[in-house]
Write a protein that holds these residues in place. Structure first.
Motif, PDB file in Angstrom:
ATOM      1  N   ASN A   1     -28.626  25.848  14.809  1.00  4.65           N
ATOM      2  CA  ASN A   1     -29.925  24.660  14.865  1.00  4.65           C
ATOM      3  C   ASN A   1     -29.489  23.413  15.368  1.00  4.65           C
ATOM      4  N   THR A   2     -28.149  23.404  15.941  1.00  2.00           N
ATOM      5  CA  THR A   2     -27.619  21.868  16.239  1.00  2.00           C
ATOM      6  C   THR A   2     -27.195  22.257  17.730  1.00  2.00           C
ATOM      7  N   SER A   3     -27.148  21.292  18.445  1.00  2.00           N
ATOM      8  CA  SER A   3     -26.739  21.338  20.053  1.00  2.00           C
ATOM      9  C   SER A   3     -25.499  20.950  20.064  1.00  2.00           C
ATOM     10  N   PHE A   4     -24.817  20.903  19.121  1.00  2.00           N
ATOM     11  CA  PHE A   4     -23.268  20.239  19.019  1.00  2.00           C
ATOM     12  C   PHE A   4     -22.080  21.348  19.676  1.00  2.00           C
ATOM     13  N   LYS A   5     -21.719  21.311  20.472  1.00  2.93           N
ATOM     14  CA  LYS A   5     -20.497  22.107  21.128  1.00  2.93           C
ATOM     15  C   LYS A   5     -19.247  21.382  21.325  1.00  2.93           C
ATOM     16  N   ALA A   6     -17.883  22.076  20.572  1.00  2.00           N
ATOM     17  CA  ALA A   6     -16.633  21.481  20.652  1.00  2.00           C
ATOM     18  C   ALA A   6     -16.004  21.515  21.827  1.00  2.00           C
ATOM     19  N   ARG A   7     -15.672  20.648  22.477  1.00  2.90           N
ATOM     20  CA  ARG A   7     -14.886  20.624  23.825  1.00  2.90           C
ATOM     21  C   ARG A   7     -13.568  20.117  23.567  1.00  2.90           C
ATOM     22  N   GLY A   8     -12.615  21.138  23.731  1.00  2.00           N
ATOM     23  CA  GLY A   8     -11.115  20.767  23.711  1.00  2.00           C
ATOM     24  C   GLY A   8     -10.800  20.240  22.403  1.00  2.00           C
ATOM     25  N   SER A   9      -9.756  19.557  21.985  1.00  2.00           N
ATOM     26  CA  SER A   9      -9.152  19.268  20.730  1.00  2.00           C
ATOM     27  C   SER A   9      -9.248  17.899  20.451  1.00  2.00           C
ATOM     28  N   SER A  10     -10.029  17.021  21.205  1.00  2.99           N
ATOM     29  CA  SER A  10     -10.094  15.562  20.868  1.00  2.99           C
ATOM     30  C   SER A  10     -10.508  15.637  19.402  1.00  2.99           C
ATOM     31  N   THR A  11     -10.215  14.368  19.114  1.00  2.00           N
ATOM     32  CA  THR A  11     -10.466  13.943  17.792  1.00  2.00           C
ATOM     33  C   THR A  11     -11.925  13.137  17.782  1.00  2.00           C
ATOM     34  N   VAL A  12     -12.500  13.100  16.671  1.00  2.00           N
ATOM     35  CA  VAL A  12     -13.863  12.607  16.223  1.00  2.00           C
ATOM     36  C   VAL A  12     -13.707  10.846  15.808  1.00  2.00           C
ATOM     37  N   GLY A  13     -14.235  10.326  16.864  1.00  2.00           N
ATOM     38  CA  GLY A  13     -13.772   8.552  16.622  1.00  2.00           C
ATOM     39  C   GLY A  13     -14.904   8.012  15.401  1.00  2.00           C
ATOM     40  N   VAL A  14     -14.344   7.704  14.125  1.00  2.00           N
ATOM     41  CA  VAL A  14     -15.274   7.406  13.234  1.00  2.00           C
ATOM     42  C   VAL A  14     -15.623   5.896  13.217  1.00  2.00           C
ATOM     43  N   THR A  15     -16.927   5.618  13.046  1.00  2.00           N
ATOM     44  CA  THR A  15     -17.459   4.395  13.092  1.00  2.00           C
ATOM     45  C   THR A  15     -18.326   3.950  12.004  1.00  2.00           C
ATOM     46  N   SER A  16     -18.575   4.870  10.886  1.00  2.00           N
ATOM     47  CA  SER A  16     -19.340   4.480   9.633  1.00  2.00           C
ATOM     48  C   SER A  16     -18.802   5.460   8.708  1.00  2.00           C
TER      49      SER A  16
ATOM     50  N   PHE B   1       0.958  -1.177  -0.187  1.00  2.00           N
ATOM     51  CA  PHE B   1      -0.052   0.111   0.039  1.00  2.00           C
ATOM     52  C   PHE B   1       0.856   1.218  -0.024  1.00  2.00           C
ATOM     53  N   VAL B   2       0.226   2.260  -0.684  1.00  2.00           N
ATOM     54  CA  VAL B   2       1.183   3.526  -0.611  1.00  2.00           C
ATOM     55  C   VAL B   2      -0.143   4.622  -0.213  1.00  2.00           C
ATOM     56  N   LEU B   3       0.278   5.426   0.819  1.00  2.00           N
ATOM     57  CA  LEU B   3      -0.629   6.331   1.329  1.00  2.00           C
ATOM     58  C   LEU B   3      -0.650   7.568   0.283  1.00  2.00           C
ATOM     59  N   ASN B   4      -1.976   7.751  -0.176  1.00  2.00           N
ATOM     60  CA  ASN B   4      -2.191   8.872  -1.088  1.00  2.00           C
ATOM     61  C   ASN B   4      -2.827  10.355  -0.529  1.00  2.00           C
ATOM     62  N   ALA B   5      -3.414  10.202   0.559  1.00  4.76           N
ATOM     63  CA  ALA B   5      -4.197  11.277   1.184  1.00  4.76           C
ATOM     64  C   ALA B   5      -4.632  10.783   2.731  1.00  4.76           C
ATOM     65  N   GLY B   6      -4.487  11.939   3.664  1.00  5.18           N
ATOM     66  CA  GLY B   6      -4.963  11.557   4.668  1.00  5.18           C
ATOM     67  C   GLY B   6      -5.836  12.893   5.514  1.00  5.18           C
ATOM     68  N   TYR B   7      -6.910  12.183   6.289  1.00  9.65           N
ATOM     69  CA  TYR B   7      -7.770  13.401   6.840  1.00  9.65           C
ATOM     70  C   TYR B   7      -8.028  13.112   8.132  1.00  9.65           C
ATOM     71  N   ALA B   8      -8.226  14.247   8.870  1.00  6.54           N
ATOM     72  CA  ALA B   8      -8.213  13.952  10.524  1.00  6.54           C
ATOM     73  C   ALA B   8      -9.488  14.687  10.784  1.00  6.54           C
ATOM     74  N   LEU B   9     -10.357  14.299  11.674  1.00  6.73           N
ATOM     75  CA  LEU B   9     -11.743  14.974  11.894  1.00  6.73           C
ATOM     76  C   LEU B   9     -11.393  15.404  13.481  1.00  6.73           C
ATOM     77  N   VAL B  10     -11.385  16.499  13.828  1.00  6.44           N
ATOM     78  CA  VAL B  10     -11.093  17.025  15.100  1.00  6.44           C
ATOM     79  C   VAL B  10     -12.380  17.998  15.469  1.00  6.44           C
ATOM     80  N   ARG B  11     -12.827  17.896  16.708  1.00  5.92           N
ATOM     81  CA  ARG B  11     -14.016  18.631  17.091  1.00  5.92           C
ATOM     82  C   ARG B  11     -13.863  20.064  16.887  1.00  5.92           C
ATOM     83  N   GLN B  12     -12.997  20.774  17.058  1.00  8.82           N
ATOM     84  CA  GLN B  12     -12.580  22.178  16.811  1.00  8.82           C
ATOM     85  C   GLN B  12     -13.111  22.334  15.446  1.00  8.82           C
ATOM     86  N   GLN B  13     -12.807  21.662  14.450  1.00  4.41           N
ATOM     87  CA  GLN B  13     -13.106  21.978  13.440  1.00  4.41           C
ATOM     88  C   GLN B  13     -14.022  21.434  12.275  1.00  4.41           C
ATOM     89  N   VAL B  14     -15.010  20.957  13.253  1.00  4.87           N
ATOM     90  CA  VAL B  14     -16.403  20.301  12.799  1.00  4.87           C
ATOM     91  C   VAL B  14     -17.359  21.539  12.632  1.00  4.87           C
TER      92      VAL B  14
END
Length: 419
Positions: A292-307, A274-287
């Motif tokens: 209209n949504t109740s989401f609030k970023a807390r800290g700089s923890s990452t977003v665990g992807v399940t699907s 395998f050769v890594l072509n691109a990488g993405y990181a989901l961080v709560r601060q950048q969501v």
């Protein structure tokens, strides 16, 4: 001298007349009386039926007048011209297809249309109490691949597992014995068959590795494997998918893990790796979030992807579901650097999220984009309740019926416009 002498007359009766009169006889005949009869018939009811059609020119004038009165939706003409070739091509393809030649529609009993054809089992996995973690159909539709692992143990595990395949078109199909069994040193958490090559299967492991198996190679089916390198995941891989690359006919493998990393891999056939072509990181601060949504970023923890789900309409769009119930629309072309450490990756991690849907109250176990409606997708959260969203709206279009608690996957049907 001569003198006149008077003599007495002599008469002779005619015998012919007398004989004819004696032979005459009279004859007569009478016909029987002729019987005659008269009959008459009369209908009691009379019916008159009439029909009248409107002149053709009047119907055309009414249609034209109605069409001129109604305003044409913006972009409708361009849309019809754009999809005309595609629709015609699909209609011709359906007309030539024999998929439903022997199918008979049952209009009376609609509750018995779904039946269990096979109950596929693997004896070794049942004896060890392994769970089915992922299922994927081959591109031919005849082979089904099944991954085994554990979903009830949150600790790090080195228990061996396997991937099994069954060919449902084989006459000697044995539902209790797999046609092919691939032993894996750790639990398999994700599985996805190649969209064009039926022998290739991509898989994600609990150890964070990504593997591609070639089922045509029975001795050593492992085609490529990431291994425990600096570019590989460090958490369990919960989703893998084949992504078309820029070069026609080539596909890469997209993998997502619970550590918030989404990595795009390409296969180097020369080196067999395998050769890594691109990488993405989901961080709560950048969501992205909305009022209209109740989401609030807390800290700089990452977003665990399940699907993870790819859009069949836009090759630049993919959807992500998280452990915390976040539903994100992401873009492959995002150039925003991620506010997360690279952790030794050879590529710069980017923040892909561009839109946040209405968050769920539990982990999002499954997402699938509709193949019929461009802006519709369904998801299944920790409440086991499938929901349907439009990709342009925050709120769900409608809620589906609640499912049993053991259902953790949802998909759209490929032959009907519904989930």
């Amino acid at each position: 001298m001569f003198t006149d002498e008077a003599l007495d007359p002599v008469s002779v009766r005619s015998l012919w007349r007398r004989s004819q009169q004696a032979e005459q006889e009279s004859r007569g005949c009478q016909t029987r009386a002729v019987h005659s009869a008269e009959a008459e018939v009369q209908t009691q009811w009379a019916t008159i039926s009439c029909t009248q059609t409107d002149p053709q020119y009047q119907a055309k004038e009414q249609l034209l007048q109605q069409s001129h009165d109604e305003l044409e939706p913006p972009g409708l003409k361009d849309f019809l011209q754009r999809v005309e070739d595609t629709v015609i091509r699909e209609l011709v393809r359906n007309a030539r297809s024999h998929a439903f030649d022997e199918f008979q529609v049952n209009w009376e009993d609609q509750n018995q249309l779904v039946s269990c054809l096979h109950c596929l089992q693997h004896a070794s996995a049942q004896e060890r109490g392994l769970h089915v973690t992922s299922v994927s159909w081959s591109c031919t539709g005849s082979v089904i691949a099944c991954a085994y692992g554990r979903i009830d143990d949150g600790d790090w595990s080195t228990e061996r597992s396997c991937v099994c395949t069954w060919n449902l078109d084989r006459r000697s199909l044995n539902p209790k014995q797999a046609d092919l069994v691939i032993d894996v040193p750790t639990a398999v958490t994700a599985l996805c068959c190649h969209p064009n090559q039926p022998a290739l299967i991509a898989g994600g492991l609990y150890s964070g590795e990504v593997v591609v198996w070639d089922t045509s190679q029975t001795q050593d089916p492992v085609l490529v494997q990431t291994g425990m390198s600096a570019d590989s995941h460090r958490e369990p891989v919960y989703q893998v998918a084949w992504v078309p690359l820029q070069k026609k006919g080539e596909f890469g493998v997209l993998s997502a893990c619970s550590g918030g990393r989404v990595l795009l891999w390409t296969v180097d056939s020369d080196r067999g790796s395998f050769v890594l072509n691109a990488g993405y990181a989901l961080v709560r601060q950048q969501v992205p979030h909305s009022s209209n949504t109740s989401f609030k970023a807390r800290g700089s923890s990452t977003v665990g992807v399940t699907s993870l789900a790819l859009s069949p309409w836009d090759p630049d769009t993919f959807l992500v579901g998280s452990e915390g119930g976040l539903l994100l629309r992401c873009s492959f072309s995002s150039q925003t650097p991620a506010a997360a450490p690279s952790e030794g990756h050879n590529v710069t991690l980017r923040a892909p999220s561009v839109f946040l849907f209405r968050p769920c109250s539990g982990p999002v176990h499954s997402i699938h984009c509709s193949p019929f409606h461009r802006s519709t997708r369904c998801s299944l959260s920790g409440l086991q309740t499938p929901t349907c969203f439009r990709c342009s709206g925050l709120q769900p279009d409608h809620w589906c019926l609640q499912q049993p608690p053991d259902k953790v996957r949802c998909r759209y049907s490929t032959w009907a416009a519904g989930p």
